[in-house]
Design a protein around this motif. Structure first.
Motif, mmCIF file in Angstrom:
data_model
loop_
_atom_site.group_PDB
_atom_site.id
_atom_site.type_symbol
_atom_site.label_atom_id
_atom_site.label_comp_id
_atom_site.label_asym_id
_atom_site.label_seq_id
_atom_site.Cartn_x
_atom_site.Cartn_y
_atom_site.Cartn_z
ATOM 1 N N ARG A 151 0.835 -1.186 0.000
ATOM 2 C CA ARG A 151 0.000 0.000 0.000
ATOM 3 C C ARG A 151 0.880 1.250 0.000
ATOM 4 N NH1 ARG A 151 -3.790 -2.029 5.048
ATOM 5 N NH2 ARG A 151 -4.724 -3.823 3.986
ATOM 6 N N PRO A 152 0.482 2.331 -0.621
ATOM 7 C CA PRO A 152 -0.753 2.549 -1.401
ATOM 8 C C PRO A 152 -0.587 2.212 -2.889
ATOM 9 C CG PRO A 152 0.387 4.629 -1.163
ATOM 10 C CD PRO A 152 1.237 3.604 -0.456
ATOM 11 N N ASP A 153 0.585 1.637 -3.246
ATOM 12 C CA ASP A 153 0.822 1.322 -4.660
ATOM 13 C C ASP A 153 -0.223 0.368 -5.209
ATOM 14 O OD1 ASP A 153 3.257 2.830 -4.882
ATOM 15 O OD2 ASP A 153 4.286 1.237 -3.802
ATOM 16 N N ASN A 154 -0.744 -0.517 -4.344
ATOM 17 C CA ASN A 154 -1.646 -1.555 -4.845
ATOM 18 C C ASN A 154 -2.908 -0.967 -5.481
ATOM 19 O OD1 ASN A 154 -2.602 -0.714 -2.323
ATOM 20 N ND2 ASN A 154 -3.246 -2.766 -1.683
ATOM 21 N N LEU A 155 -3.500 0.039 -4.836
ATOM 22 C CA LEU A 155 -4.717 0.635 -5.404
ATOM 23 C C LEU A 155 -4.397 1.420 -6.672
ATOM 24 C CD1 LEU A 155 -7.708 1.245 -5.317
ATOM 25 C CD2 LEU A 155 -7.222 3.138 -3.737
ATOM 26 N N LYS A 156 -3.306 2.167 -6.642
ATOM 27 C CA LYS A 156 -2.901 2.938 -7.822
ATOM 28 C C LYS A 156 -2.683 2.009 -9.021
ATOM 29 C CE LYS A 156 0.939 5.900 -9.400
ATOM 30 N NZ LYS A 156 1.646 4.924 -10.252
ATOM 31 N N VAL A 157 -1.982 0.913 -8.796
ATOM 32 C CA VAL A 157 -1.688 -0.014 -9.889
ATOM 33 C C VAL A 157 -2.961 -0.735 -10.339
ATOM 34 C CG1 VAL A 157 -0.411 -2.100 -10.537
ATOM 35 C CG2 VAL A 157 0.727 -0.288 -9.230
ATOM 36 N N ALA A 158 -3.826 -1.102 -9.402
ATOM 37 C CA ALA A 158 -5.081 -1.769 -9.771
ATOM 38 C C ALA A 158 -5.896 -0.887 -10.716
ATOM 39 C CB ALA A 158 -5.891 -2.089 -8.519
ATOM 40 N N ARG A 159 -5.945 0.404 -10.418
ATOM 41 C CA ARG A 159 -6.655 1.324 -11.310
ATOM 42 C C ARG A 159 -5.954 1.447 -12.652
ATOM 43 N NH1 ARG A 159 -7.537 5.742 -6.478
ATOM 44 N NH2 ARG A 159 -9.618 5.047 -5.777
ATOM 45 N N GLU A 160 -4.621 1.450 -12.643
ATOM 46 C CA GLU A 160 -3.866 1.548 -13.896
ATOM 47 C C GLU A 160 -4.095 0.313 -14.765
ATOM 48 O OE1 GLU A 160 0.202 2.129 -12.845
ATOM 49 O OE2 GLU A 160 -0.033 4.263 -12.414
ATOM 50 N N THR A 183 -11.189 -0.084 -3.942
ATOM 51 C CA THR A 183 -10.560 0.628 -2.829
ATOM 52 C C THR A 183 -10.653 -0.177 -1.540
ATOM 53 O OG1 THR A 183 -11.092 2.756 -3.849
ATOM 54 C CG2 THR A 183 -10.581 2.773 -1.502
ATOM 55 N N TYR A 184 -11.802 -0.753 -1.289
ATOM 56 C CA TYR A 184 -11.997 -1.575 -0.084
ATOM 57 C C TYR A 184 -11.025 -2.749 -0.078
ATOM 58 C CZ TYR A 184 -14.216 -4.840 3.176
ATOM 59 O OH TYR A 184 -14.461 -5.717 4.201
ATOM 60 N N LEU A 185 -10.923 -3.443 -1.207
ATOM 61 C CA LEU A 185 -10.046 -4.606 -1.297
ATOM 62 C C LEU A 185 -8.584 -4.218 -1.055
ATOM 63 C CD1 LEU A 185 -10.250 -7.675 -2.039
ATOM 64 C CD2 LEU A 185 -9.565 -7.013 -4.348
ATOM 65 N N ALA A 186 -8.184 -3.063 -1.569
ATOM 66 C CA ALA A 186 -6.794 -2.633 -1.471
ATOM 67 C C ALA A 186 -6.422 -2.116 -0.092
ATOM 68 C CB ALA A 186 -6.513 -1.553 -2.519
ATOM 69 N N SER A 187 -7.404 -1.717 0.696
ATOM 70 C CA SER A 187 -7.114 -1.044 1.960
ATOM 71 C C SER A 187 -7.543 -1.821 3.198
ATOM 72 C CB SER A 187 -7.780 0.335 1.975
ATOM 73 O OG SER A 187 -9.185 0.223 1.780
ATOM 74 N N THR A 188 -8.132 -2.988 3.014
ATOM 75 C CA THR A 188 -8.662 -3.762 4.134
ATOM 76 C C THR A 188 -7.684 -4.843 4.573
ATOM 77 O OG1 THR A 188 -10.934 -3.377 3.403
ATOM 78 C CG2 THR A 188 -10.569 -5.249 4.871
ATOM 79 N N ALA A 234 -17.637 -18.517 0.770
ATOM 80 C CA ALA A 234 -19.053 -18.132 0.728
ATOM 81 C C ALA A 234 -19.753 -18.525 2.024
ATOM 82 C CB ALA A 234 -19.734 -18.785 -0.468
ATOM 83 N N ALA A 235 -19.466 -19.727 2.514
ATOM 84 C CA ALA A 235 -20.100 -20.197 3.743
ATOM 85 C C ALA A 235 -19.733 -19.329 4.940
ATOM 86 C CB ALA A 235 -19.704 -21.647 4.011
ATOM 87 N N LYS A 236 -18.485 -18.854 4.961
ATOM 88 C CA LYS A 236 -18.004 -18.044 6.088
ATOM 89 C C LYS A 236 -18.263 -16.551 5.907
ATOM 90 C CE LYS A 236 -15.950 -19.527 9.105
ATOM 91 N NZ LYS A 236 -16.432 -20.060 10.398
ATOM 92 N N GLY A 237 -18.644 -16.155 4.688
ATOM 93 C CA GLY A 237 -18.931 -14.749 4.429
ATOM 94 C C GLY A 237 -17.718 -13.845 4.472
ATOM 95 N N VAL A 238 -16.559 -14.370 4.050
ATOM 96 C CA VAL A 238 -15.316 -13.601 4.178
ATOM 97 C C VAL A 238 -15.032 -12.782 2.922
ATOM 98 C CG1 VAL A 238 -14.355 -15.379 5.702
ATOM 99 C CG2 VAL A 238 -13.825 -15.450 3.254
ATOM 100 N N ASP A 239 -14.076 -11.869 3.069
ATOM 101 C CA ASP A 239 -13.519 -11.151 1.927
ATOM 102 C C ASP A 239 -12.308 -11.932 1.436
ATOM 103 O OD1 ASP A 239 -15.315 -8.974 2.291
ATOM 104 O OD2 ASP A 239 -13.985 -8.145 3.833
#
Length: 290
Positions: free
Chosen positions: A25-34, A66-71, A86-91
């Motif tokens: 972070r924070p490169d991950n969100l920037k690169v994901a958008r790129e 953004t949520y995925l990159a910052s959580t 799915a059963a556990k409801g996780v990210d």
């Protein structure tokens, strides 16, 4: 993305482990958008795949990205983990295996990633689930070979045994992720997005069961990681791995972080170049196939 799929338009699947686990972070969100912008610029629709609250998502909006990159605590999910998540409801962030499986189920024919998983060095019994998933999943995967921290030769042998087609993009040499050439040859070279698209279409038309088509897209030599620095960092990282008792799914994140730290960030720059080049090529292939 849904409209593009309904119209048989060009869609490119993108994995999410690079966002949650592969880049700091924070490169991950920037690169994901790129990455997504690169796909759009080439005329295709990006479909970043992830699991949020147990629900599989094929395509994320910017808030979800953004949520995925910052959580914290996002789980790394292979294909086998999807129902349990799915059963556990996780990210969860999807690996090559999970992304391939979900993308193919959604009708997406092209997937862009950085490097594949494979057979681990000095541990031939430790093999990424990417390989067996690719053996049974009809999707074209644009990558920079397998991660150079793995046993490349053994991985290529396994791909052959599993019936996974491998071709170089404009080359008969198999790339080594950070390196332009892993030292191993491939039997086939495809020279243009149109030629790759013809292979994708032919696989459907033939009516024969095919697994994935792995298209290995090498970095230009001028853009690769310095080979001497690569080999030294890898040797030191493998020693640290053994000393720390790191095993299983923790091995790859450990070694990628080791490379980032001990190359002064040079490996991160190479990693970003790889995924952006592959996203652009995958998008052009998807446009040609559509």
């Amino acid at each position: 993305m849904a409209d593009a799929l309904a119209a048989a338009g060009p869609v490119v699947a993108l994995e999410s482990t690079i966002i949650a686990h592969g880049l700091p972070r924070p490169d991950n969100l920037k690169v994901a958008r790129e990455i997504e912008a690169t796909v759009r610029a080439a005329g295709a629709v990006p479909a970043t795949i992830a699991v949020l609250g147990g629900q599989v998502h094929v395509g994320l909006d910017d808030d979800q990205l953004t949520y995925l990159a910052s959580t914290d605590g996002v789980t790394k999910l292979s294909a086998r983990d999807l129902a349990l998540a799915a059963a556990k409801g996780v990210d969860g962030a999807t690996t090559v295996a999970a992304t391939s499986a979900v993308a193919a189920a959604a009708g997406i024919r092209v997937f862009a990633t950085g490097g594949l998983g494979g057979v681990h060095r000095d541990a031939p019994y430790d093999e990424s689930a990417d390989l067996i998933t690719l053996a049974r999943t009809p999707i074209a995967v644009v990558c920079a070979g397998v991660k150079s921290i793995l046993d490349v030769g053994a991985t290529l042998e396994r791909l052959e045994t599993l019936g996974v087609a491998v071709a170089g993009y404009g080359t008969l040499r198999f790339p080594g992720f950070y390196l332009s050439d892993s030292g191993f040859p491939v039997d086939w070279s495809l020279e243009s997005p149109d030629e790759v698209a013809r292979a994708i279409i032919a696989r459907t038309a033939q009516g024969v069961h095919h697994g994935a088509l792995v298209l290995a897209n090498p970095l230009p030599e001028a853009e690769q990681l310095d080979p001497a620095l690569h080999d030294r960092t890898l040797a030191e990282g493998m020693a640290a791995l053994e000393a720390g008792g790191v095993t299983g799914k923790a091995v790859t994140p450990f070694l990628l972080a080791w490379f980032h730290e001990h190359t002064g960030g040079a490996s991160l720059d190479v990693n970003v170049r790889i995924i952006l080049r592959n996203a652009d090529l995958a998008a052009r292939i998807a446009v040609a196939a559509a």
